[in-house]
Structure formats: C-alpha cells, structure tokens
Write a protein that holds these residues in place. Structure first.
Motif, PDB file in Angstrom:
ATOM      1  N   LYS A 169      40.366  38.693   0.743  1.00  0.00           N
ATOM      2  CA  LYS A 169      40.959  39.858   0.638  1.00  0.00           C
ATOM      3  C   LYS A 169      40.313  40.744   1.877  1.00  0.00           C
ATOM      4  O   LYS A 169      38.878  40.769   1.929  1.00  0.00           O
ATOM      5  CB  LYS A 169      40.792  40.374  -0.734  1.00  0.00           C
ATOM      6  CG  LYS A 169      41.366  39.654  -1.628  1.00  0.00           C
ATOM      7  CD  LYS A 169      41.230  40.234  -3.126  1.00  0.00           C
ATOM      8  CE  LYS A 169      41.970  41.871  -3.263  1.00  0.00           C
ATOM      9  NZ  LYS A 169      41.691  42.032  -4.626  1.00  0.00           N
ATOM     10  N   THR A 170      41.005  41.512   2.712  1.00  0.00           N
ATOM     11  CA  THR A 170      40.271  42.523   3.682  1.00  0.00           C
ATOM     12  C   THR A 170      41.086  43.590   3.596  1.00  0.00           C
ATOM     13  O   THR A 170      42.228  43.880   3.347  1.00  0.00           O
ATOM     14  CB  THR A 170      40.526  41.925   4.982  1.00  0.00           C
ATOM     15  OG1 THR A 170      41.917  41.514   5.397  1.00  0.00           O
ATOM     16  CG2 THR A 170      39.898  40.385   5.283  1.00  0.00           C
ATOM     17  N   ASN A 171      40.548  44.790   3.924  1.00  0.00           N
ATOM     18  CA  ASN A 171      41.037  45.817   4.103  1.00  0.00           C
ATOM     19  C   ASN A 171      40.282  46.788   5.168  1.00  0.00           C
ATOM     20  O   ASN A 171      40.229  47.973   5.306  1.00  0.00           O
ATOM     21  CB  ASN A 171      40.876  46.991   2.892  1.00  0.00           C
ATOM     22  CG  ASN A 171      41.587  48.036   2.656  1.00  0.00           C
ATOM     23  OD1 ASN A 171      43.011  47.895   3.503  1.00  0.00           O
ATOM     24  ND2 ASN A 171      41.320  49.060   1.934  1.00  0.00           N
ATOM     25  N   GLN A 172      40.136  46.001   6.240  1.00  0.00           N
ATOM     26  CA  GLN A 172      39.523  46.532   7.628  1.00  0.00           C
ATOM     27  C   GLN A 172      40.341  46.488   8.679  1.00  0.00           C
ATOM     28  O   GLN A 172      41.198  45.595   8.731  1.00  0.00           O
ATOM     29  CB  GLN A 172      38.121  45.798   7.978  1.00  0.00           C
ATOM     30  CG  GLN A 172      36.943  46.068   6.935  1.00  0.00           C
ATOM     31  CD  GLN A 172      37.050  45.461   5.468  1.00  0.00           C
ATOM     32  OE1 GLN A 172      37.552  44.460   5.329  1.00  0.00           O
ATOM     33  NE2 GLN A 172      36.453  45.924   4.357  1.00  0.00           N
ATOM     34  N   LEU A 173      40.121  47.302   9.602  1.00  0.00           N
ATOM     35  CA  LEU A 173      40.784  47.254  10.927  1.00  0.00           C
ATOM     36  C   LEU A 173      39.865  47.614  11.980  1.00  0.00           C
ATOM     37  O   LEU A 173      38.750  48.408  11.934  1.00  0.00           O
ATOM     38  CB  LEU A 173      41.738  48.675  10.799  1.00  0.00           C
ATOM     39  CG  LEU A 173      42.542  48.916  11.934  1.00  0.00           C
ATOM     40  CD1 LEU A 173      43.784  49.364  11.539  1.00  0.00           C
ATOM     41  CD2 LEU A 173      41.846  49.797  12.977  1.00  0.00           C
ATOM     42  N   MET A 174      39.875  46.700  12.963  1.00  0.00           N
ATOM     43  CA  MET A 174      39.415  46.800  14.440  1.00  0.00           C
ATOM     44  C   MET A 174      39.889  47.857  15.188  1.00  0.00           C
ATOM     45  O   MET A 174      41.055  47.680  15.380  1.00  0.00           O
ATOM     46  CB  MET A 174      38.962  45.743  14.987  1.00  0.00           C
ATOM     47  CG  MET A 174      38.090  44.588  13.812  1.00  0.00           C
ATOM     48  SD  MET A 174      37.971  43.026  14.998  1.00  0.00           S
ATOM     49  CE  MET A 174      39.619  42.165  14.794  1.00  0.00           C
ATOM     50  N   TYR A 175      39.215  48.643  16.209  1.00  0.00           N
ATOM     51  CA  TYR A 175      40.037  49.517  17.195  1.00  0.00           C
ATOM     52  C   TYR A 175      38.929  49.591  18.223  1.00  0.00           C
ATOM     53  O   TYR A 175      37.613  49.556  17.932  1.00  0.00           O
ATOM     54  CB  TYR A 175      40.272  50.952  16.512  1.00  0.00           C
ATOM     55  CG  TYR A 175      39.337  51.756  16.149  1.00  0.00           C
ATOM     56  CD1 TYR A 175      38.774  52.624  16.963  1.00  0.00           C
ATOM     57  CD2 TYR A 175      38.868  51.815  14.989  1.00  0.00           C
ATOM     58  CE1 TYR A 175      37.729  53.603  16.718  1.00  0.00           C
ATOM     59  CE2 TYR A 175      37.985  52.619  14.493  1.00  0.00           C
ATOM     60  CZ  TYR A 175      37.382  53.355  15.279  1.00  0.00           C
ATOM     61  OH  TYR A 175      36.517  54.414  14.857  1.00  0.00           O
ATOM     62  N   PHE A 176      39.497  49.976  19.264  1.00  0.00           N
ATOM     63  CA  PHE A 176      38.489  50.182  20.758  1.00  0.00           C
ATOM     64  C   PHE A 176      38.235  51.865  20.700  1.00  0.00           C
ATOM     65  O   PHE A 176      39.191  52.624  20.667  1.00  0.00           O
ATOM     66  CB  PHE A 176      38.986  49.653  21.852  1.00  0.00           C
ATOM     67  CG  PHE A 176      38.371  49.950  23.074  1.00  0.00           C
ATOM     68  CD1 PHE A 176      37.303  49.124  23.594  1.00  0.00           C
ATOM     69  CD2 PHE A 176      38.602  51.142  24.014  1.00  0.00           C
ATOM     70  CE1 PHE A 176      36.643  49.317  24.685  1.00  0.00           C
ATOM     71  CE2 PHE A 176      38.154  51.189  25.027  1.00  0.00           C
ATOM     72  CZ  PHE A 176      36.872  50.402  25.254  1.00  0.00           C
ATOM     73  N   ASN A 177      36.927  52.031  20.823  1.00  0.00           N
ATOM     74  CA  ASN A 177      36.733  53.459  20.600  1.00  0.00           C
ATOM     75  C   ASN A 177      36.790  54.107  22.149  1.00  0.00           C
ATOM     76  O   ASN A 177      36.007  54.095  22.894  1.00  0.00           O
ATOM     77  CB  ASN A 177      35.131  53.875  20.293  1.00  0.00           C
ATOM     78  CG  ASN A 177      34.811  55.490  20.257  1.00  0.00           C
ATOM     79  OD1 ASN A 177      35.531  56.029  19.863  1.00  0.00           O
ATOM     80  ND2 ASN A 177      33.386  55.497  20.277  1.00  0.00           N
ATOM     81  N   TRP A 178      38.004  54.685  22.366  1.00  0.00           N
ATOM     82  CA  TRP A 178      38.202  55.151  23.638  1.00  0.00           C
ATOM     83  C   TRP A 178      37.516  56.458  24.002  1.00  0.00           C
ATOM     84  O   TRP A 178      38.033  57.417  23.192  1.00  0.00           O
ATOM     85  CB  TRP A 178      39.866  55.327  23.774  1.00  0.00           C
ATOM     86  CG  TRP A 178      40.413  55.688  25.308  1.00  0.00           C
ATOM     87  CD1 TRP A 178      40.296  56.841  25.871  1.00  0.00           C
ATOM     88  CD2 TRP A 178      40.883  54.776  26.126  1.00  0.00           C
ATOM     89  NE1 TRP A 178      40.796  56.965  27.107  1.00  0.00           N
ATOM     90  CE2 TRP A 178      41.159  55.676  27.438  1.00  0.00           C
ATOM     91  CE3 TRP A 178      40.919  53.320  26.233  1.00  0.00           C
ATOM     92  CZ2 TRP A 178      41.746  54.974  28.450  1.00  0.00           C
ATOM     93  CZ3 TRP A 178      41.595  52.875  27.494  1.00  0.00           C
ATOM     94  CH2 TRP A 178      41.706  53.675  28.695  1.00  0.00           C
ATOM     95  N   GLN A 179      37.071  56.625  25.199  1.00  0.00           N
ATOM     96  CA  GLN A 179      36.358  57.829  25.582  1.00  0.00           C
ATOM     97  C   GLN A 179      36.593  58.302  27.083  1.00  0.00           C
ATOM     98  O   GLN A 179      36.617  57.199  28.042  1.00  0.00           O
ATOM     99  CB  GLN A 179      34.875  57.871  25.381  1.00  0.00           C
ATOM    100  CG  GLN A 179      34.651  57.760  23.999  1.00  0.00           C
ATOM    101  CD  GLN A 179      33.002  57.494  23.843  1.00  0.00           C
ATOM    102  OE1 GLN A 179      32.358  57.499  24.695  1.00  0.00           O
ATOM    103  NE2 GLN A 179      32.654  57.634  22.527  1.00  0.00           N
ATOM    104  N   TRP A 180      37.514  59.051  27.473  1.00  0.00           N
ATOM    105  CA  TRP A 180      38.112  59.263  28.579  1.00  0.00           C
ATOM    106  C   TRP A 180      36.866  59.198  29.854  1.00  0.00           C
ATOM    107  O   TRP A 180      37.088  58.589  30.938  1.00  0.00           O
ATOM    108  CB  TRP A 180      39.003  60.640  28.611  1.00  0.00           C
ATOM    109  CG  TRP A 180      40.144  60.456  28.192  1.00  0.00           C
ATOM    110  CD1 TRP A 180      40.700  60.991  26.928  1.00  0.00           C
ATOM    111  CD2 TRP A 180      41.304  59.714  28.802  1.00  0.00           C
ATOM    112  NE1 TRP A 180      41.965  60.351  26.767  1.00  0.00           N
ATOM    113  CE2 TRP A 180      42.416  59.750  28.049  1.00  0.00           C
ATOM    114  CE3 TRP A 180      41.390  58.900  29.972  1.00  0.00           C
ATOM    115  CZ2 TRP A 180      43.641  59.150  28.091  1.00  0.00           C
ATOM    116  CZ3 TRP A 180      42.867  58.454  30.458  1.00  0.00           C
ATOM    117  CH2 TRP A 180      43.646  58.667  29.218  1.00  0.00           C
ATOM    118  N   SER A 181      35.951  59.898  29.385  1.00  0.00           N
ATOM    119  CA  SER A 181      34.809  60.078  30.602  1.00  0.00           C
ATOM    120  C   SER A 181      34.088  58.674  30.840  1.00  0.00           C
ATOM    121  O   SER A 181      33.937  58.418  31.922  1.00  0.00           O
ATOM    122  CB  SER A 181      33.795  61.005  30.049  1.00  0.00           C
ATOM    123  OG  SER A 181      33.241  60.570  28.797  1.00  0.00           O
TER     124      SER A 181
END
Length: 490
Positions: free
Chosen positions: A280-292
């Motif tokens: 059972k999972t309720n997690q999400l991965m994402y890439f932390n986008w920073q323009w600079s």
C-alpha cells in the motif's frame, strides 16, 4: 535609380537568427528529453531499491511468522545481553559482544559485528516480569536485524515494536530517542492502527524527518500476527537521499510527496506515483524544477553545442554579408556600365561586352540616330523626347539577339554590335530593325519619327579595331543623314 534587394540587413541578421533559434530549440528539446530519460532511469532505480527493501522486510516478517509458530522451543539468550536502566527510566538491552563471539573461532570474531539494542519499560529489567521474558525470547531474532540493516546503504534502520511496550532496533542508536511516551506515540500512527485492527498489509509511510538524523526517510511497515492475534509491527526506515544512483545530479533533485497530507507544488516536473505490487503506497516522486539551476545546468552541459551554434550564426551572417556586398558591387558595377534612362549599355559597358566575344567569321557595327530629334524636343518637350528614346531602345532590344550588344552612346545615338557567319543575314537584321523602329514610331507621337543608320561589316580576321569600326559606321551614318535620312547606309 534606387537599388532594391531582398538581401537587406534585416535578412542578413534575422534569417540566421531564426535558423539558430530553430537549432537551439532542437538542442533544448534534446536536453529536456535526456533529462527526462535520466529522471525516468532514477525513478526506476528508486522503485527497484524500494522493492528490494520491501523484500527484506517481508523476509523479516516471515522470520517472525516462523518464530511465532515455534515460539516455545526457542533458546533463551538473556546471558548474551546486558541490561541496564537508563536516565530516562527505561530498561535497555544490548548484546555482549564477548559472550556472543565466544562460540566462534578467534579469526572469525572480527566478522561478526552485531549492532542492535532493545528498550522498554522499567519492568523489562526484572527477570521475573512477563516483559523481560518476552524481550528475552524475541532477541533470538535480533541478529537478523543487524544483518539486514547492513545489506544496503539506503537502509537507515530496522526495528520491531511490540504491543507490550518495548522496541528492538538496529542500529542500536535508534533506541536513544525513545522515551516514556514513545510507544504510545507510535501506537497512534496509521500503520500501527491499521495493523492493530487486523489488516495484515505491507505499506510505505512518509516521507518524514528522522528524529536522530534529521534526514527524510520513508517508513516501510508490516503488521505481525500469530494466527489472528496481533503481535506488533516490524518497520524498516529507508534513507531517501540514498535511494538514487550515487553521484546523480538528477537523483538529488527528486522529491517525495505524501498525497494524504500534501499537494503537488507548482514547480514539480514529471511526477510519478510509487507503485509496488502487494504494497500500500500513497507516495509520489517528482523532479524539483528550478529555472535558475536548470539554466545553469543546460549551459554547462551544452556549452560545446551552444558555442558551435554561435559560431554557425556568425559564419552565416558573415556569409550573407559577403553575398550582399558582392551583389551590391556587381549591381553598381553593372549600373556604371548602363544608361540610366533606357537601361541599355553605355559606352563603357559596350566596350566591356565587345571584349568578351568569341570571334565568328563576320563582325558588324551599326550606329542609329533619330532623325530631327531636336525638333521633337522643341515641339513636344523633353518628356516626350525621353519617351521616344526609350521606345527606340525597347525596339532595339526586341529585334536583336541575346548575343548582340546594344548600347546608347548618348543623346539620340544608339550602337549595335553583332557577329555571325552570314553577312547577308546580318545586313537584313539591321535593315529590319530600322524598319521596325519607323513602324512603331506612331505609338509614341502621332506624326511618328524616323531613324537613320550607318552599318559597317568586316571579316573578324581583319582584326579591325573598335575605334575603326565606330569611325566607319559613323561615316556611313553621316552619308545616310545627308542623302535624305530614314535609311541605312552599308
């Protein structure tokens, strides 16, 4: 006369710029695709590591199941451990390395490094208490905690939480932050409540900050049951910062989010839900986008391509400037050799064209002169006079070959130079031109006008100079004028 060309300065600079921007778009797209591929690779690596952690915890869960099925026959090993009551009033159990290793040969003792401990209420130090006996029997599994904890560097710790009020953990320092209310706090957590209610499920919890290290961790938990009796929870802490590939700049930017109590930030790029079969999972991965940061990374990683693109732009601009300058030079050179009113060659252009001929058998030069042109100017004005000159020029162009040279030497005087292999046809051509000019004259002025010509024809083998050809044709023109005009004298 205004010089107009499609190759303006705007074209010179903006066409290469548009092309360069198009190539830049491909470079950026390629970079983004590569970044996306790297990120997907990291996501897959993280998922594999979590799956491996789940398998390890499942193995521990299975060990407890075997233990529960034969609990009464397990060896008591309290003599291998040291108990003490700490300043917090809780009882701590720790392994006695000397006694545990005594069963091994001397050269194997360095290999066995057990790092675990147990902690519970003060009764855990009383050999007569039920809590003491329960801990004593469970510690037979404690070395397995230590072995599993050392398998992967992303495993921060492994521990068993008993509903009777104690904890067995590896590494041992995990119990240091356990206090009198710790068990009660754990028993309020979702994974404990779920297991206590009879739901036997593996689940991933978090991310949360680890109390000891302050680092983000994911908590993988599994409820333990003996038949239908709840016997506690076994938990594995996974260090988030160690899940991705070592040294991966992309992996370092991967963040985890618990969808239960958080929303996806605006700068999240390529989010992916964690999915593991049977968990059972309720997690999400994402890439932390920073323009600079991304701009800096793009410039560093694509510096060679960008430099080549800049050089290409400069080269294209220089090339177009060269073409523009060359074209303008050619135009103005051609302009300097042409009559501005009729666009026919002037005397300079005529002489240049004359020198470019490949000699044939005969060469001929005719001089045409509009009869009584001064009277036309006086009667109709110079504008009409200009129209007459242009009409004669157009008629000459229409009735001569592309290889013939037609020029205006000034005023109302025109020159035609030609070469050929048949003298009679050359004479016919000049006579036809003179006739056509007379026939089209009424289109310009109602009364029309006439033109006279002197034509000289020679063998090219005579090597007659241009000056002599002009002089001879001019003499014949003089004869035509003096003998009644409107004729060709050959």
């Amino acid at each position: 006369m205004v010089y107009r060309t499609r190759l303006t300065l705007k074209v010179v600079f903006f066409v290469p710029l548009i092309l360069s921007l198009t190539i830049l778009a491909f470079i950026i797209t390629g970079y983004a695709k590569g970044l996306g591929d790297d990120l997907n690779s990291e996501y897959n690596n993280i998922t594999r590591n979590l799956e491996h952690s789940v398998k390890l915890l499942s193995g521990m869960n299975y060990s407890f199941s075997l233990y529960f099925s034969d609990e009464e026959n397990h060896q008591v090993i309290s003599q291998h451990h040291v108990q003490k009551i700490g300043e917090d009033g809780l009882c701590e159990w720790s392994p006695s390395q000397r006694q545990i290793q005594s069963a091994y040969r001397a050269d194997a003792r360095k290999v066995l490094q057990l790092d675990y401990a147990a902690k519970g209420y003060v009764q855990a130090c009383n050999p007569e208490s039920e809590l003491y006996k329960d801990i004593e029997s469970k510690l037979v599994l404690a070395p397995n905690f230590s072995f599993i904890n050392g398998i992967e560097n992303y495993i921060l710790g492994l521990y068993y939480i008993s509903p009777k009020g104690y904890l067995i953990a590896s590494p041992a320092y995990l119990i240091e932050d356990m206090h009198q209310d710790a068990v009660g706090i754990v028993q309020q957590r979702e994974y404990w409540q779920e297991a206590q209610s009879g739901i036997s499920a593996l689940r991933i919890n978090g991310p949360v900050k680890d109390i000891s290290t302050g680092k983000n961790i994911l908590i993988i938990s599994a409820g333990l049951f003996d038949e239908n009796e709840f016997r506690g929870v076994v938990v594995l802490d996974v260090l988030v910062s160690k899940l991705y590939s070592e040294g991966s700049a992309v992996g370092e930017r991967v963040k985890f989010l618990n969808l239960t109590n958080a929303t996806l930030p605006a700068n999240a790029w390529m989010p992916r839900t964690i999915r593991i079969d049977g968990v059972k999972t309720n997690q999400l991965m994402y890439f932390n986008w920073q323009w600079s940061h991304e701009l800096h990374s793009f410039l560093v990683n694509r510096m060679a391509s960008l430099l080549m693109l800049f050089i290409l732009y400069v080269v294209m601009v220089i090339a177009l400037l060269y073409i523009k300058i060359t074209s303008e030079k050619r135009h103005f050179k051609d302009l300097s050799q042409r009559d501005p009113l009729t666009s026919l060659l002037n005397r300079r252009g005529f002489e240049v064209a004359y020198k470019s001929f490949e000699p044939q058998k005969y060469e001929g030069l005719a001089i045409f002169d509009i009869d009584d042109f001064k009277k036309i100017n006086d009667a109709y004005g110079h504008d009409v006079g200009d129209d007459v000159i242009c009409a004669v020029a157009n008629c000459l162009n229409r009735n001569t070959r592309a290889t013939d040279v037609v020029a205006r030497f000034g005023g109302e005087e025109f020159v035609v130079y030609m070469q050929g292999v048949n003298a009679d046809k050359m004479i016919e051509a000049i006579q036809r031109i003179q006739t056509e000019i007379g026939l089209s004259a009424t289109k310009v002025i109602e009364q029309g006008y006439t033109i006279s010509a002197g034509f000289t024809i020679r063998l090219t083998s005579d090597n007659t100079s241009l000056e002599d050809l002009i002089k001879d044709a001019d003499n014949k023109l003089y004869s035509a004028k003096n003998s009644g005009k409107n004729k060709v004298v050959i």
